[in-house]
Design an enzyme around this catalytic site. Structure first.
Site, PDB file in Angstrom:
ATOM      1  N   LYS A 149      -9.262  -0.696   5.552  1.00  0.00           N
ATOM      2  CA  LYS A 149     -10.219  -1.767   5.625  1.00  0.00           C
ATOM      3  C   LYS A 149      -9.503  -3.113   5.470  1.00  0.00           C
ATOM      4  O   LYS A 149      -8.413  -3.105   4.917  1.00  0.00           O
ATOM      5  CB  LYS A 149     -11.330  -1.576   4.599  1.00  0.00           C
ATOM      6  CG  LYS A 149     -11.000  -1.997   3.161  1.00  0.00           C
ATOM      7  CD  LYS A 149     -12.159  -1.717   2.257  1.00  0.00           C
ATOM      8  CE  LYS A 149     -12.863  -2.953   1.808  1.00  0.00           C
ATOM      9  NZ  LYS A 149     -12.218  -3.668   0.718  1.00  0.00           N
TER      10      LYS A 149
ATOM     11  N   GLU B  47     -15.603  -5.647 -11.970  1.00  0.00           N
ATOM     12  CA  GLU B  47     -14.157  -5.591 -12.246  1.00  0.00           C
ATOM     13  C   GLU B  47     -13.771  -6.684 -13.225  1.00  0.00           C
ATOM     14  O   GLU B  47     -14.300  -7.796 -13.154  1.00  0.00           O
ATOM     15  CB  GLU B  47     -13.368  -5.855 -10.962  1.00  0.00           C
ATOM     16  CG  GLU B  47     -13.586  -4.844  -9.876  1.00  0.00           C
ATOM     17  CD  GLU B  47     -12.748  -5.211  -8.646  1.00  0.00           C
ATOM     18  OE1 GLU B  47     -11.582  -4.815  -8.600  1.00  0.00           O
ATOM     19  OE2 GLU B  47     -13.271  -5.905  -7.759  1.00  0.00           O
TER      20      GLU B  47
ATOM     21  N   ASP C 163     -12.272   4.372   3.396  1.00  0.00           N
ATOM     22  CA  ASP C 163     -13.004   3.698   2.319  1.00  0.00           C
ATOM     23  C   ASP C 163     -12.603   4.465   1.072  1.00  0.00           C
ATOM     24  O   ASP C 163     -13.085   5.584   0.848  1.00  0.00           O
ATOM     25  CB  ASP C 163     -14.517   3.779   2.554  1.00  0.00           C
ATOM     26  CG  ASP C 163     -15.273   3.030   1.463  1.00  0.00           C
ATOM     27  OD1 ASP C 163     -14.871   3.134   0.289  1.00  0.00           O
ATOM     28  OD2 ASP C 163     -16.258   2.346   1.780  1.00  0.00           O
ATOM     29  N   HIS C 164     -11.703   3.889   0.285  1.00  0.00           N
ATOM     30  CA  HIS C 164     -11.089   4.711  -0.773  1.00  0.00           C
ATOM     31  C   HIS C 164     -12.116   5.177  -1.816  1.00  0.00           C
ATOM     32  O   HIS C 164     -11.878   6.125  -2.548  1.00  0.00           O
ATOM     33  CB  HIS C 164      -9.902   3.990  -1.421  1.00  0.00           C
ATOM     34  CG  HIS C 164     -10.293   2.946  -2.414  1.00  0.00           C
ATOM     35  ND1 HIS C 164     -10.625   1.667  -2.047  1.00  0.00           N
ATOM     36  CD2 HIS C 164     -10.428   2.986  -3.764  1.00  0.00           C
ATOM     37  CE1 HIS C 164     -10.939   0.972  -3.131  1.00  0.00           C
ATOM     38  NE2 HIS C 164     -10.826   1.745  -4.183  1.00  0.00           N
TER      39      HIS C 164
ATOM     40  N   ASP D 280      10.174  -3.913  14.877  1.00  0.00           N
ATOM     41  CA  ASP D 280       9.120  -4.906  14.720  1.00  0.00           C
ATOM     42  C   ASP D 280       7.940  -4.467  15.582  1.00  0.00           C
ATOM     43  O   ASP D 280       8.002  -4.508  16.810  1.00  0.00           O
ATOM     44  CB  ASP D 280       9.671  -6.266  15.175  1.00  0.00           C
ATOM     45  CG  ASP D 280       8.612  -7.345  15.095  1.00  0.00           C
ATOM     46  OD1 ASP D 280       7.443  -7.018  14.800  1.00  0.00           O
ATOM     47  OD2 ASP D 280       8.961  -8.512  15.335  1.00  0.00           O
TER      48      ASP D 280
ATOM     49  N   LEU E 188       0.837  -1.210   0.000  1.00  0.00           N
ATOM     50  CA  LEU E 188       0.000   0.000   0.000  1.00  0.00           C
ATOM     51  C   LEU E 188       0.872   1.260   0.000  1.00  0.00           C
ATOM     52  O   LEU E 188       0.605   2.226  -0.710  1.00  0.00           O
ATOM     53  CB  LEU E 188      -0.921  -0.017   1.231  1.00  0.00           C
ATOM     54  CG  LEU E 188      -1.900   1.144   1.329  1.00  0.00           C
ATOM     55  CD1 LEU E 188      -2.997   1.006   0.278  1.00  0.00           C
ATOM     56  CD2 LEU E 188      -2.536   1.220   2.714  1.00  0.00           C
TER      57      LEU E 188
ATOM     58  N   HIS F  80     -17.842  -0.305   0.240  1.00  0.00           N
ATOM     59  CA  HIS F  80     -18.044   0.640  -0.868  1.00  0.00           C
ATOM     60  C   HIS F  80     -19.515   0.765  -1.285  1.00  0.00           C
ATOM     61  O   HIS F  80     -20.021   1.871  -1.479  1.00  0.00           O
ATOM     62  CB  HIS F  80     -17.214   0.222  -2.083  1.00  0.00           C
ATOM     63  CG  HIS F  80     -15.779  -0.074  -1.759  1.00  0.00           C
ATOM     64  ND1 HIS F  80     -15.052   0.672  -0.860  1.00  0.00           N
ATOM     65  CD2 HIS F  80     -14.919  -1.038  -2.199  1.00  0.00           C
ATOM     66  CE1 HIS F  80     -13.816   0.191  -0.781  1.00  0.00           C
ATOM     67  NE2 HIS F  80     -13.718  -0.846  -1.575  1.00  0.00           N
TER      68      HIS F  80
HETATM   69  C1  BG6 Z   1     -10.910  -2.810  -2.649  1.00  0.00           C
HETATM   70  C2  BG6 Z   1     -11.175  -4.270  -2.654  1.00  0.00           C
HETATM   71  O1  BG6 Z   1     -11.419  -2.218  -1.492  1.00  0.00           O
HETATM   72  O2  BG6 Z   1     -11.523  -2.223  -3.791  1.00  0.00           O
HETATM   73  C3  BG6 Z   1     -10.664  -4.908  -3.933  1.00  0.00           C
HETATM   74  O3  BG6 Z   1     -10.547  -4.870  -1.533  1.00  0.00           O
HETATM   75  C4  BG6 Z   1     -11.233  -4.204  -5.139  1.00  0.00           C
HETATM   76  O4  BG6 Z   1     -10.971  -6.290  -3.983  1.00  0.00           O
HETATM   77  C5  BG6 Z   1     -11.030  -2.712  -5.026  1.00  0.00           C
HETATM   78  O5  BG6 Z   1     -10.568  -4.704  -6.286  1.00  0.00           O
HETATM   79  C6  BG6 Z   1     -11.770  -1.996  -6.127  1.00  0.00           C
HETATM   80  O6  BG6 Z   1     -11.411  -0.648  -6.101  1.00  0.00           O
HETATM   81  P1  BG6 Z   1     -11.435   0.235  -7.419  1.00  0.00           P
HETATM   82  O7  BG6 Z   1     -11.134   1.600  -6.938  1.00  0.00           O
HETATM   83  O8  BG6 Z   1     -10.396  -0.316  -8.343  1.00  0.00           O
HETATM   84  O9  BG6 Z   1     -12.806   0.078  -7.991  1.00  0.00           O
END
Ligand code: BG6
Length: 499
Positions: free
Chosen positions: A159, A227, A188-189, A95, A24, A251
């Site tokens: 998450k 996806e 939550d991106h 660690d 990340l 999401h």
């Molecule tokens: C993440 C999930 O939160 O969102 C993934 O853990 C998923 O499995 C991803 O692929 C999808 O995000 P985005 O922004 O590419 O639609």
């Protein structure tokens, strides 16, 4: 905006990233920070301390990050901005499972405070596997790293936040022993994406939308996050998660709450979060009897994505050959309040699907079956599509005269969307989220009661699925999911819109 110059001292801080050598950090956090440097959106006095277990010198760490930036940054890496970022960046090796090491980190941060004039303010980013969340927070607590007179500490947590309601509550209680709710930022991106933020703007800045945003005018709402990608190298996590935990609990529920919420009394963080939370609470009670007819689970078998053969989920590395994990879910639900009663919401998400996109479709009700509707048998309803990715923007479909014929009627498609490579799971969403955390703005982060309500919703689906024997795999990679997901809408005389 020139925040590097203008931010006040109270926004000075040290960002401590646990998981500083992890994926990340490489792919998202460092590129996001680099672009914040370019946009001059970081505080004037700011340092980043990457914490990792690996034995590296600071110079080696910086070289690694430089390479990652070249691969993942949306802006080309130039020396001037890189030097600025590198001057803020430090590597601290320890660690984090060893509680004795926290004292050393504290001393390191205190010393850095003096050099960088960061005022004792801290942002702790837990970019680590969830099993380490509680340990790290405990370590921060016992070493007194989170409470300092006249300064603030914030916690960023990735998450998954728990794996069900029970574990989420336990985790939350642990966090609350050390941080107060206002200092916890649950990522939550999706909330960092432009078009998700645009939902409220479209709804509450346009009389044309808001006045018809209810069950009197809207026939159904579809939220579809599909996806093309499979599980990749994340099967260890995904096998115990599945699509409900991975996408629906977070999401999709967040999107649903923004689409369906009442107008908040003002734009303050808590006013918005309160309205979102009320929507999640208002989702009808989904009993096993209800789920029997209204949920579809799927798992991909082998197939073709863009003409290239791909394995089925059960053939992915480290996935058991008899795995029962769902990689697809479709669900119909109702929101039991005055605005939405009677209007179904259909949600769908899946991996390895024929097309990869995130969209919200609002289908408006047909006019009465008279005049043109009767004589011309108009088939196409008014549709408003909020395109989140890969296209971003708004699409609207309405009927108009077909100018090439005497009296034909055709649907016209008004599309303001354009392709945007930045809308996937890219560092851009993190730029906005990190920037907001540094300013102390939690609007784009779910509050605990939202997460709690989302888990009690998701738990009921998870429990139902666990007691159900599924015939997996039941859709081919490259298709749009199991046949039953199409039947779910066909039974109601509807279809998934994919336009
Ligand atoms: C993440 C999930 O939160 O969102 C993934 O853990 C998923 O499995 C991803 O692929 C999808 O995000 P985005 O922004 O590419 O639609």
């Amino acid at each position: 905006m020139d925040l590097l110059e203008n931010m006040t001292d109270n926004l000075s801080a040290i960002l401590v990233i646990f998981g500083g050598t992890g994926d990340l950090t490489h792919r998202k956090l460092i590129p996001a920070l680099y672009n914040l440097v370019i946009d001059k959106l970081l505080p004037k006095n700011f340092s980043i301390v990457a914490v990792g277990r690996r034995n590296k010198t600071e110079e080696e760490y910086k070289s690694d990050m430089y390479r990652s930036l070249q691969e993942h940054s949306r802006n080309k890496v130039d020396e001037r901005h890189w030097r600025k970022l590198a001057s803020m960046l430090h590597y601290y090796q320890f660690d984090f499972t060893d509680l004795k090491g926290y004292e050393g980190l504290k001393n390191f941060l205190d010393t850095l405070d003096k050099e960088a004039n960061t005022g004792g303010n801290r942002v702790f980013y837990l970019a680590v596997a969830p099993e380490h969340f509680e340990t790290i927070v405990h370590g921060l607590h016992i070493s007194n790293m989170t409470k300092k007179h006249g300064s603030w500490s914030r916690l960023i947590i990735e998450k998954p936040f728990g794996k069900d309601l029970k574990t989420a509550r336990k985790l939350n209680n642990k966090l609350l022993e050390v941080f107060d709710e206002n200092s916890i930022y649950r990522i939550d991106h999706y909330l960092g994406k432009e078009m998700i933020q645009n939902i409220m703007v479209l709804r509450f800045c346009n009389s044309i939308f808001e006045s018809i945003w209810n069950n009197k005018f809207i026939d159904n709402v579809q939220i579809s996050l599909t996806e093309k990608l499979g599980v990749g190298n994340r099967s260890g996590y995904y096998e115990h998660s599945g699509a409900i935990r991975d996408m629906v609990q977070s999401h999709i529920i967040q999107i649903l709450s923004l689409v369906a919420m009442e107008p908040p009394i003002n734009l303050k963080t808590d006013s918005i979060r309160t309205e979102k939370q009320k929507v999640i609470e208002a989702i009808e009670d989904i009993t096993p009897g209800f789920l029997k007819n209204n949920v579809v689970f799927g798992q991909y078998g082998k197939g073709y994505i863009d003409g290239i053969p791909v394995p089925g989920y059960r053939e992915e590395p480290k996935v058991p050959a008899d795995s029962n994990t769902e990689t697809f879910v479709a669900l119909k639900l109702h929101i039991n309040n005055f605005r939405w009663a009677g209007t179904p919401f259909y949600i769908r998400t899946g991996k390895r699907m024929g097309s990869g996109s995130a969209e919200i479709v609002i289908q408006f009700k047909d006019l009465p079956n008279i005049l043109y509707f009767k004589d011309k048998e108009i088939q196409d309803p008014n549709l408003l599509v909020l395109r989140i990715q890969p296209n971003i923007g708004v699409f609207f479909q309405f009927n108009t005269k077909d100018f090439t014929t005497y009296d034909g009627i055709v649907p016209t498609k008004m599309d303001t969307s354009h392709f945007s490579a930045k809308q996937g799971n890219t560092p851009e969403a993190y730029e906005r989220l990190i920037y907001d955390i540094l300013r102390g703005d939690a609007t784009l982060f779910p509050r605990w009661d939202e997460v709690e309500a989302a888990w009690s919703f998701a738990d009921r689906i998870i429990q139902y699925r666990e007691n159900k024997i599924s015939q997996f795999p039941n859709y081919d990679a490259g298709s749009m999911g199991p046949v039953a997901a199409f039947e779910l809408l066909a039974r109601d005389g509807r279809k998934w819109w994919n336009i």
